[in-house]
Design a protein around this motif. Structure first.
Motif, short mmCIF file in Angstrom:
data_model
loop_
_atom_site.label_atom_id
_atom_site.label_comp_id
_atom_site.label_asym_id
_atom_site.label_seq_id
_atom_site.Cartn_x
_atom_site.Cartn_y
_atom_site.Cartn_z
N LEU A 27 29.19 103.93 23.21
CA LEU A 27 29.74 102.81 23.82
C LEU A 27 30.75 101.97 22.94
O LEU A 27 30.80 102.24 21.67
CB LEU A 27 28.47 101.92 23.91
CG LEU A 27 27.55 102.09 24.97
CD1 LEU A 27 26.19 101.35 24.79
CD2 LEU A 27 27.93 102.34 26.29
N GLN A 28 31.35 101.12 23.42
CA GLN A 28 32.77 100.19 22.50
C GLN A 28 32.93 98.94 23.35
O GLN A 28 32.95 99.32 24.54
CB GLN A 28 33.63 101.32 22.14
CG GLN A 28 34.70 101.55 23.38
CD GLN A 28 36.03 102.66 23.11
OE1 GLN A 28 35.95 102.87 21.79
NE2 GLN A 28 36.48 102.93 23.90
N ILE A 29 33.39 98.13 22.59
CA ILE A 29 34.09 97.07 23.12
C ILE A 29 35.60 97.72 23.58
O ILE A 29 36.36 97.83 22.62
CB ILE A 29 33.96 95.80 22.34
CG1 ILE A 29 32.69 95.37 21.78
CG2 ILE A 29 34.64 94.56 22.83
CD1 ILE A 29 32.50 94.31 20.91
N ALA A 30 35.76 97.53 24.76
CA ALA A 30 36.98 98.13 25.35
C ALA A 30 37.87 96.93 25.77
O ALA A 30 39.13 97.09 25.36
CB ALA A 30 36.83 98.72 26.91
N ASP A 31 37.28 95.62 25.78
CA ASP A 31 38.39 94.50 26.05
C ASP A 31 37.64 93.22 25.46
O ASP A 31 36.25 93.15 25.91
CB ASP A 31 38.85 94.27 27.27
CG ASP A 31 39.80 93.46 27.76
OD1 ASP A 31 40.65 93.27 26.67
OD2 ASP A 31 40.15 92.91 28.78
N TYR A 50 34.13 83.22 26.68
CA TYR A 50 34.20 84.53 26.21
C TYR A 50 34.08 85.51 27.48
O TYR A 50 33.16 85.14 28.35
CB TYR A 50 33.61 84.92 25.26
CG TYR A 50 32.07 84.75 25.38
CD1 TYR A 50 31.31 85.72 26.06
CD2 TYR A 50 31.50 83.46 24.79
CE1 TYR A 50 29.93 85.55 25.97
CE2 TYR A 50 29.93 83.40 25.01
CZ TYR A 50 29.30 84.39 25.56
OH TYR A 50 27.99 84.25 25.80
N GLU A 51 34.56 86.74 27.28
CA GLU A 51 34.66 87.68 28.49
C GLU A 51 34.69 88.98 27.54
O GLU A 51 35.49 89.45 26.89
CB GLU A 51 35.56 87.67 29.55
CG GLU A 51 35.50 88.80 30.40
CD GLU A 51 36.39 88.65 31.81
OE1 GLU A 51 37.02 89.44 32.12
OE2 GLU A 51 36.74 87.53 32.24
N PHE A 52 33.46 89.85 27.54
CA PHE A 52 33.74 91.16 27.04
C PHE A 52 33.49 92.22 27.79
O PHE A 52 32.63 92.14 28.74
CB PHE A 52 32.59 91.32 25.71
CG PHE A 52 33.09 90.32 24.63
CD1 PHE A 52 33.10 91.03 23.38
CD2 PHE A 52 32.84 89.41 24.28
CE1 PHE A 52 33.46 90.50 22.34
CE2 PHE A 52 33.09 88.42 23.32
CZ PHE A 52 33.60 89.22 22.14
N THR A 53 34.25 93.36 27.74
CA THR A 53 33.76 94.66 28.47
C THR A 53 33.56 95.68 27.61
O THR A 53 34.02 95.93 26.55
CB THR A 53 34.88 95.01 29.25
OG1 THR A 53 35.54 93.84 29.93
CG2 THR A 53 34.86 96.13 29.99
#
Length: 137
Positions: A27-31, A50-53
């Motif tokens: 997994l990774q923070i893509a955006d 905030y908004e994390f994908t």
């Protein structure tokens, strides 16, 4: 002067969102998108949206209610309210949106900026109860 503060802070934070690291191969923070602005027409409070994908290439099962944003010490000291408003789970990604309202009374723009980042990262638990921390720099 105050009318200039909000757009400048938003621009500053949006350009600083590219330094993202994750300590997990699946997994990774893509955006990540973070913006900051006044609350209810006053500069005594600031709201960080905030908004994390988080995306993954593997088949990692996440406990739905385990997603937690790790705030910095400074943000926690100034914290008025922190709320996650959306968690969307898709086949290949997780989208999380929320906000933090903090006390900014008697703070200048420089005082606020020098305490960035406001969020240290995202912490989640998988179905094996392992905690995964995604650091946000």
């Amino acid at each position: 002067m105050n009318k200039i503060l909000v757009p400048l802070m938003t621009l500053y934070l949006l350009t600083g969102c590219s330094n993202i690291t994750a300590k997990n191969n699946d997994l990774q923070i893509a955006d990540a998108l973070i913006s900051i602005g006044e609350v209810s027409g006053t500069f005594d409070k600031q709201k960080i949206n905030y908004e994390f994908t988080i995306s993954g290439k593997g088949n990692v099962s996440i406990i739905d209610n385990s997603i937690e944003f790790v705030l910095t010490d400074w943000t926690n000291e100034k914290l008025i309210e922190h709320k996650t408003i959306e968690k969307s789970f898709h086949e290949d990604k997780i989208l999380v949106k929320g906000y933090v309202i903090f006390d900014s009374k008697d703070l200048t723009k420089k005082d606020i900026i020098k305490n960035e980042p406001f969020i240290n990262g995202v912490k989640i638990r998988n179905k094996n109860e392992e905690v995964i921390l995604f650091k946000y720099d």
